[in-house]
Design a protein around this motif. Structure first.
Motif, PDB file in Angstrom:
ATOM      1  N   ASN A  89       0.869  -1.178   0.000  1.00 15.08           N
ATOM      2  CA  ASN A  89       0.000   0.000   0.000  1.00 15.08           C
ATOM      3  C   ASN A  89       0.906   1.228   0.000  1.00 15.08           C
ATOM      4  O   ASN A  89       1.637   1.470   0.946  1.00 15.08           O
ATOM      5  N   THR A  90       0.868   1.993  -1.082  1.00 14.49           N
ATOM      6  CA  THR A  90       1.728   3.155  -1.229  1.00 14.49           C
ATOM      7  C   THR A  90       0.967   4.428  -0.907  1.00 14.49           C
ATOM      8  O   THR A  90      -0.243   4.528  -1.144  1.00 14.49           O
ATOM      9  N   PHE A  91       1.658   5.421  -0.384  1.00 12.27           N
ATOM     10  CA  PHE A  91       1.007   6.656   0.058  1.00 12.27           C
ATOM     11  C   PHE A  91       2.062   7.737   0.259  1.00 12.27           C
ATOM     12  O   PHE A  91       3.250   7.445   0.414  1.00 12.27           O
ATOM     13  N   VAL A  92       1.622   8.977   0.253  1.00  9.20           N
ATOM     14  CA  VAL A  92       2.490  10.090   0.663  1.00  9.20           C
ATOM     15  C   VAL A  92       1.872  10.839   1.832  1.00  9.20           C
ATOM     16  O   VAL A  92       2.389  11.869   2.263  1.00  9.20           O
ATOM     17  N   THR A 123       2.497   6.528 -10.290  1.00  6.24           N
ATOM     18  CA  THR A 123       3.113   5.844 -11.432  1.00  6.24           C
ATOM     19  C   THR A 123       4.001   4.687 -10.991  1.00  6.24           C
ATOM     20  O   THR A 123       4.651   4.066 -11.823  1.00  6.24           O
ATOM     21  N   LEU A 124       4.018   4.398  -9.698  1.00 11.83           N
ATOM     22  CA  LEU A 124       4.832   3.306  -9.170  1.00 11.83           C
ATOM     23  C   LEU A 124       3.966   2.097  -8.849  1.00 11.83           C
ATOM     24  O   LEU A 124       2.769   2.229  -8.601  1.00 11.83           O
ATOM     25  N   PRO A 125       4.544   0.893  -8.832  1.00 11.05           N
ATOM     26  CA  PRO A 125       3.787  -0.297  -8.470  1.00 11.05           C
ATOM     27  C   PRO A 125       3.229  -0.200  -7.059  1.00 11.05           C
ATOM     28  O   PRO A 125       3.820   0.445  -6.185  1.00 11.05           O
ATOM     29  N   GLY A 126       2.098  -0.867  -6.838  1.00 10.81           N
ATOM     30  CA  GLY A 126       1.483  -0.886  -5.525  1.00 10.81           C
ATOM     31  C   GLY A 126       0.014  -0.517  -5.587  1.00 10.81           C
ATOM     32  O   GLY A 126      -0.563  -0.332  -6.667  1.00 10.81           O
ATOM     33  N   MET A 127      -0.582  -0.414  -4.422  1.00  5.60           N
ATOM     34  CA  MET A 127      -1.988  -0.042  -4.266  1.00  5.60           C
ATOM     35  C   MET A 127      -2.033   1.305  -3.552  1.00  5.60           C
ATOM     36  O   MET A 127      -1.894   1.382  -2.334  1.00  5.60           O
TER      37      MET A 127
END
Length: 390
Positions: free
Chosen positions: A244-247, A273-277
């Motif tokens: 799970n990607t986030f900023v 634009t990166l792999p992940g959810m």
């Protein structure tokens, strides 16, 4: 697939203006319905998932649970929950709930029943850690998870999953999946070997804090070598599990406060634009600012109340919303990115070129910080996104 969901992450108690401290005796309201006007906004943004922070009866901030089967009276009741699920279902929005199964409020009945001990959780005297080796706790958590899955949610975020024995999760989640094989399980993990923790606990996904740190820190310090290192780690993780990607989320400083609004657009472009959810924390798409502090009010600045409806938002965040729309739209047109691979093609302190690719698909991202921040996404010689426009 649920794994392809792009989540809008909301902290409900804060977003709906519920009192977190000094809660009045008998305080009850139907605040959960205040999220109704924001569901079309979520869709307009480009998301298709609503990741909710704690909504169960609790003492204060929601992570001090009193009853996992009851909606917090500050937010409403079962009818309000069913209404929200129905509204989301009509719009094709997946709903994920936040399950706090590592600890409970010290006044939770589980403490008196011997299901939680006298040990404070991470120094918080108001919280008691559950006895995860007790079969009764495993039965309880299994039943809670299945109860709300039967009520229509798509999955669970497992709070502080890293503090719970992997064998507990593998047992409980195995039983949950016997009835709900498609439920998505996201574990909160901060430190350690993400893939090993997820695989041992049989979770589908874990929070990718390493990438979050690599993105904001490299932008803040003008050092894309740090992001290069983080992306190398990210590739090793995506080969094994779905991160799970986030900023931004409810526990960290706002990205716009960390790096400024211009660099926050670069951060969002990288995220999407990166792999992940990916998940978008409510307000980041408007450039909300906020820094965590110390003490009981530490999280208030990053868990603010939303206005009554999107039309009441300040117009100052409109351009940031438009950039998020464009980038989320780009992401949804390239669903293969969820399971893609990533490599860094080139980098300096001030610039980086990243390639995401999978089965004949690829996206190239060029980001720079001088003389002013910018980013370009392209493929096959065609520019798919550029900010600021040349």
């Amino acid at each position: 697939m649920i794994a392809d969901t792009i989540w809008w992450h909301v902290y409900p108690l804060g977003a709906t203006g519920a009192p977190i401290r000094n809660r009045a005796q008998g305080d009850a309201d139907h605040r959960l319905r205040k999220l109704g006007p924001w569901l079309d906004y979520l869709i307009d943004l480009g998301c298709n998932g609503l990741l909710l922070g704690p909504i169960f009866e609790s003492v204060g901030h929601g992570y001090d649970t009193l009853d996992h089967y009851a909606i917090d009276t500050r937010l409403g009741d079962d009818a309000d929950f069913d209404w929200l699920i129905g509204q989301c279902r009509e719009r094709g929005i997946n709903v994920m709930l936040d399950g706090v199964f590592n600890h409970v409020a010290r006044t939770h009945p589980a403490v008196e029943q011997g299901l939680a001990g006298s040990t404070d959780w991470e120094g918080h005297s108001e919280l008691a850690t559950l006895h995860h080796g007790d079969p009764r706790v495993r039965d309880m958590v299994t039943d809670i998870m299945c109860h709300w899955l039967r009520r229509g949610i798509a999955g669970w975020r497992l709070d502080v999953a890293y503090s719970v024995p992997a064998e507990f999760w593998s047992d409980v989640l195995g039983r949950v999946r016997s009835e709900f094989p498609d439920a998505l399980i996201l574990g909160e993990v901060i430190h350690g070997d993400y893939a090993e923790i997820a695989n041992a606990g049989t979770m589908d996904s874990v929070t990718q804090y390493e990438l979050w740190k690599g993105i904001w820190s490299s932008l803040s310090d003008v050092n894309f070598w740090e992001l290069d290192h983080a992306l190398g780690r990210h590739q090793a993780i995506v080969e094994q599990i779905l991160p799970n990607t986030f900023v931004g989320n409810h526990d960290v400083d706002r990205i716009a406060s960390k790096v400024g609004q211009d660099k926050a657009i670069v951060a969002t472009a990288l995220l999407l634009t990166l792999p992940g959810m990916p998940s978008i924390y409510y307000g980041d798409e408007q450039g909300f600012v906020g820094l965590r502090t110390d003490g009981f009010e530490a999280d208030d600045a990053v868990r603010p109340e939303l206005p009554a409806s999107p039309v009441d938002l300040s117009p100052l965040g409109g351009w940031i919303f438009e950039q998020h729309q464009a980038l989320i739209g780009l992401r949804r047109r390239h669903p293969w990115l969820t399971r893609a691979s990533v490599e860094v093609l080139d980098k300096t302190n001030e610039t980086i070129s990243v390639r995401s690719f999978s089965n004949g698909h690829e996206l190239l991202v060029d980001a720079w910080l001088t003389p002013s921040p910018g980013v370009r996404v392209h493929a096959g010689g065609e520019t798919l996104y550029e900010w600021p426009r040349a």
